[in-house]
Design a protein around this motif. Structure first.
Motif, PDB file in Angstrom:
ATOM      1  N   VAL A 174       0.836  -1.206   0.000  1.00  0.00           N
ATOM      2  CA  VAL A 174       0.000   0.000   0.000  1.00  0.00           C
ATOM      3  C   VAL A 174       0.866   1.250   0.000  1.00  0.00           C
ATOM      4  N   THR A 175       1.903   1.259   0.833  1.00  0.00           N
ATOM      5  CA  THR A 175       2.808   2.418   0.906  1.00  0.00           C
ATOM      6  C   THR A 175       3.494   2.669  -0.422  1.00  0.00           C
ATOM      7  N   LEU A 176       3.987   1.615  -1.064  1.00  0.00           N
ATOM      8  CA  LEU A 176       4.666   1.756  -2.357  1.00  0.00           C
ATOM      9  C   LEU A 176       3.711   2.254  -3.443  1.00  0.00           C
ATOM     10  N   VAL A 177       2.499   1.680  -3.463  1.00  0.00           N
ATOM     11  CA  VAL A 177       1.535   2.066  -4.505  1.00  0.00           C
ATOM     12  C   VAL A 177       1.086   3.505  -4.340  1.00  0.00           C
ATOM     13  N   LEU A 178       0.775   3.922  -3.108  1.00  0.00           N
ATOM     14  CA  LEU A 178       0.365   5.297  -2.860  1.00  0.00           C
ATOM     15  C   LEU A 178       1.458   6.282  -3.273  1.00  0.00           C
ATOM     16  N   SER A 179       2.699   5.940  -2.953  1.00  0.00           N
ATOM     17  CA  SER A 179       3.823   6.813  -3.314  1.00  0.00           C
ATOM     18  C   SER A 179       3.941   6.940  -4.834  1.00  0.00           C
ATOM     19  N   LEU A 180       3.837   5.823  -5.569  1.00  0.00           N
ATOM     20  CA  LEU A 180       3.944   5.845  -7.018  1.00  0.00           C
ATOM     21  C   LEU A 180       2.798   6.630  -7.666  1.00  0.00           C
ATOM     22  N   LEU A 181       1.580   6.418  -7.169  1.00  0.00           N
ATOM     23  CA  LEU A 181       0.432   7.126  -7.736  1.00  0.00           C
ATOM     24  C   LEU A 181       0.555   8.633  -7.526  1.00  0.00           C
ATOM     25  N   ALA A 182       1.002   9.040  -6.339  1.00  0.00           N
ATOM     26  CA  ALA A 182       1.136  10.469  -6.044  1.00  0.00           C
ATOM     27  C   ALA A 182       2.241  11.107  -6.879  1.00  0.00           C
ATOM     28  N   ILE A 183       3.315  10.343  -7.163  1.00  0.00           N
ATOM     29  CA  ILE A 183       4.452  10.892  -7.911  1.00  0.00           C
ATOM     30  C   ILE A 183       4.152  10.945  -9.413  1.00  0.00           C
ATOM     31  N   LYS A 184       3.580   9.860  -9.959  1.00  0.00           N
ATOM     32  CA  LYS A 184       3.417   9.758 -11.407  1.00  0.00           C
ATOM     33  C   LYS A 184       2.171  10.483 -11.918  1.00  0.00           C
ATOM     34  N   PHE A 185       1.103  10.550 -11.082  1.00  0.00           N
ATOM     35  CA  PHE A 185      -0.137  11.173 -11.530  1.00  0.00           C
ATOM     36  C   PHE A 185      -0.542  12.266 -10.548  1.00  0.00           C
ATOM     37  N   ASP A 186      -1.765  12.792 -10.750  1.00  0.00           N
ATOM     38  CA  ASP A 186      -2.210  13.828  -9.822  1.00  0.00           C
ATOM     39  C   ASP A 186      -2.579  13.210  -8.480  1.00  0.00           C
ATOM     40  N   ALA A 187      -2.628  14.062  -7.481  1.00  0.00           N
ATOM     41  CA  ALA A 187      -2.802  13.588  -6.106  1.00  0.00           C
ATOM     42  C   ALA A 187      -4.146  12.908  -5.877  1.00  0.00           C
ATOM     43  N   TRP A 188      -5.139  13.140  -6.775  1.00  0.00           N
ATOM     44  CA  TRP A 188      -6.447  12.545  -6.555  1.00  0.00           C
ATOM     45  C   TRP A 188      -6.409  11.020  -6.582  1.00  0.00           C
ATOM     46  N   PHE A 189      -5.498  10.472  -7.379  1.00  0.00           N
ATOM     47  CA  PHE A 189      -5.375   9.010  -7.393  1.00  0.00           C
ATOM     48  C   PHE A 189      -4.986   8.493  -6.005  1.00  0.00           C
ATOM     49  N   ALA A 190      -4.028   9.182  -5.412  1.00  0.00           N
ATOM     50  CA  ALA A 190      -3.597   8.782  -4.064  1.00  0.00           C
ATOM     51  C   ALA A 190      -4.695   9.043  -3.045  1.00  0.00           C
ATOM     52  N   TYR A 191      -5.423  10.177  -3.201  1.00  0.00           N
ATOM     53  CA  TYR A 191      -6.493  10.506  -2.237  1.00  0.00           C
ATOM     54  C   TYR A 191      -7.608   9.463  -2.284  1.00  0.00           C
TER      55      TYR A 191
END
Length: 614
Positions: A174-191
């Protein structure tokens, strides 16, 4: 009667401890950690392999994105199409293999820690149960307790497996995926992902906590049903004697019906939990794919990005889909483990004092000095009992049932501690010596002989584990059971059945005599040692017992006075008090209680054994 059915008062005011209240989950985990600490290097390696496995797993969607994007070919780039996808495909397969490889290495490395921890705890519980007092074992229910131990041992495997193989890896992923989503795309994916995770975990914990009470009730009813079935089967003969098969079936069915209702309630609440979890997952997945689709259409994201987001969500929510089950199992494992730790924390009513020494036996002279004792403080059993068994002599105790005769043997074995007074062997207070050395020095032939469900040879050799076959056979000859054993098709390998039920009462008692003779201790207790024998065998075995008792200190508890007429001293016990004492002739001359008992038994045809007459 089996101990599990003994009608010992629960509130006797004597037991020093009561079962501890359930501890918190973290406290239970803290109790488990010292057992795992001895395998800390294995834990470290297992965590390292787990991290490598998760890194490989998270890299798979990234590689899949590159693979999909590479398929968007520009005109004239055929060579590129032939080389790039092939390399990516090989890398994709290698990452999948590494994920499986590191996972298997983690399980292989940690298997020894899991099994070793379970073995250590189970062995410690087993030893502790043997160290607990007789009072605990009279009050316990065998079926329920063994069920608790079985579930506790299984809980060790489940707890370690689910936490190390499911919870921790999922948190890392979960930590790795959230970090990748926030870095590669907009923050809404992580939110969206984070909000779904928080809602999912909160819903799971709240509903599972609510369901825990139903699960506990289910386990309790399961233990009750199991205990009833075990007790009924162990007392098979009693059920048959009273033609109570239907009664036992009805009792068992009542337990099964309560268990069925509890299982239905547990299943309905589980369905509610699973439905809520799927609703949260589906909603989050739709929102994530909707944003990714919009991004592809607007040109801010590639088709490979859409595939990557979808792959991340699938990888993330598949383990989360089992979080409810995992959390429930972990909670249940903690509950089961707490019950087993609760057994470990039962205080020993009879314990060796600090600095207890080995019993040094010289002649095995026994003294009871003003002994008072009660199982239940409201009903005294022994009142100011004082007597001595000189070294190498035999003292007999007679009296009506319930007068406290067998209690003397239990106190001498130190199954209980006395309330007042002192018991000594060669001047050494029993409370100041180790129980192990004390019981090594005593042998007993009990009235109610219970045998292990093993061979005749095993049960006789139990008196002295490690004894040779010749020594076992010599003891059997002395107990006049060798001929019977040899006449059996399997000889000494004959199985005696549960509690020795394949043998008659007399045969069981002769096996008990044989194993006591094999033990050959300096102090002997005969508690109605020949009560289950016919007159012919009684005379023969009584002579063998007399021979075995030569130069030993002997306490005889008897109902048949003819078996104790040669005793150094005979004590007449009534309502916990010694009312008469003396030799056989002296007691007859007193014309008191003993003389009255003697006349009554003689008129009933219980003639003295000639070999034992004074």
């Amino acid at each position: 009667m089996r101990r599990s059915l003994a009608l010992t008062p629960e509130s006797d005011g004597k037991a020093p401890s009561t079962p501890a209240a359930p501890r918190s989950d973290w406290a239970t985990i803290a109790k488990l950690l010292p057992y795992l600490w001895r395998y800390r290097w294995r834990v470290g390696f297992a965590l390292s392999f787990m991290l490598f496995a998760k890194l490989s797993n998270v890299a798979v969607p990234l590689l899949l994105k590159s693979l999909v994007d590479s398929l968007v070919i520009k005109p004239g780039s055929a060579a590129s199409m032939a080389v790039v996808p092939l390399g990516l495909l090989v890398a994709y397969g290698a990452l999948r293999l590494m994920t499986s490889l590191f996972t298997e290495l983690r399980e292989l490395i940690f298997a020894k820690a899991t099994e070793g921890t379970a073995r250590s705890i189970s062995l410690q519980v087993f030893r502790h149960l043997h160290a607990l007092s007789l009072r605990f074992h009279l009050e316990r229910q065998t079926g329920g307790m063994t069920r608790d131990i079985e579930r506790g041992t299984r809980a060790v495997h489940s707890l370690i497996s689910y936490s190390l193989y499911s919870i921790v890896p999922t948190l890392i992923e979960v930590t790795l995926v959230l970090s990748l989503l926030a870095i590669k795309f907009d923050a809404w994916f992580a939110y969206i992902t984070l909000a779904a995770l928080v809602l999912y975990i909160s819903f799971t914990i709240v509903v599972t906590e609510w369901r825990t009470k139903f699960r506990k009730q289910l386990n309790e009813l399961d233990s009750v049903a199991h205990s009833r079935a075990i007790d009924s089967l162990l007392n098979y003969e009693t059920v048959k004697y009273f033609n109570n098969e239907d009664f036992e079936a009805r009792r068992y069915d009542e337990s099964l019906e309560k268990l069925r209702r509890a299982q239905l309630k547990a299943q309905s609440t589980l369905s509610l939990l699973n439905t809520g979890q799927q609703l949260i997952i589906a909603t989050a997945l739709v929102l994530m794919l909707w944003r990714a689709t919009v991004g592809v259409v607007s040109g801010t994201m590639s088709l490979g990005d859409l595939v990557m987001v979808n792959a991340f969500m699938i990888q993330l929510y598949i383990p989360l889909n089992f979080l409810g089950v995992i959390y429930r199992e972990i909670k249940q494992s903690l509950t089961d483990l707490d019950k087993m730790f609760g057994l470990l924390e039962r205080e020993r009513e009879v314990a060796d004092v600090p600095g207890a020494v080995e019993l040094a036996v010289q002649g095995a002279a026994v003294r009871f000095e003003s002994v008072n004792f009660a199982y239940d403080k409201t009903r005294p059993i022994l009142r100011d009992v004082s007597f001595e068994i000189p070294a190498g002599k035999k003292v007999a105790v007679v009296g009506p049932s319930g007068s406290g005769k067998s209690t003397l043997a239990r106190l001498l074995y130190r199954f209980y501690d006395i309330d007042a007074g002192r018991i000594t062997i060669d001047g050494q207070d029993l409370r100041g010596v180790t129980q192990s050395s004390l019981r090594r020095s005593i042998g007993i032939v009990p009235q109610d002989t219970v045998l292990f469900n093993d061979t005749v040879a095993y049960n006789i050799a139990y008196g002295r584990p490690g004894a040779s076959q010749d020594e076992v056979e010599a003891a059997a000859r002395a107990a006049h059971i060798h001929a019977f054993i040899n006449a059996s098709p399997k000889g000494y390998a004959t199985m005696v059945g549960e509690r020795g039920l394949k043998l008659s009462g007399g045969e069981k008692q002769r096996v008990a005599i044989a194993r006591t003779l094999l033990k050959n201790p300096p102090l002997l207790i005969f508690d109605e040692a020949t009560s289950a024998l016919d007159s012919t065998n009684e005379r023969a075995i009584q002579a063998e017992l007399e021979s075995a008792a030569q130069n030993k200190t002997v306490l005889v508890i008897a109902h048949r006075l003819s078996t104790v007429v040669d005793a150094h001293e005979i004590l007449v016990l009534e309502a916990g008090r010694i009312v008469e004492r003396g030799s056989h002739e002296a007691l007859l001359a007193q014309q008191g209680t003993y003389a009255r008992m003697w006349r009554l038994q003689q008129s009933g045809g219980d003639q003295p054994v000639p070999a034992l007459q004074a």
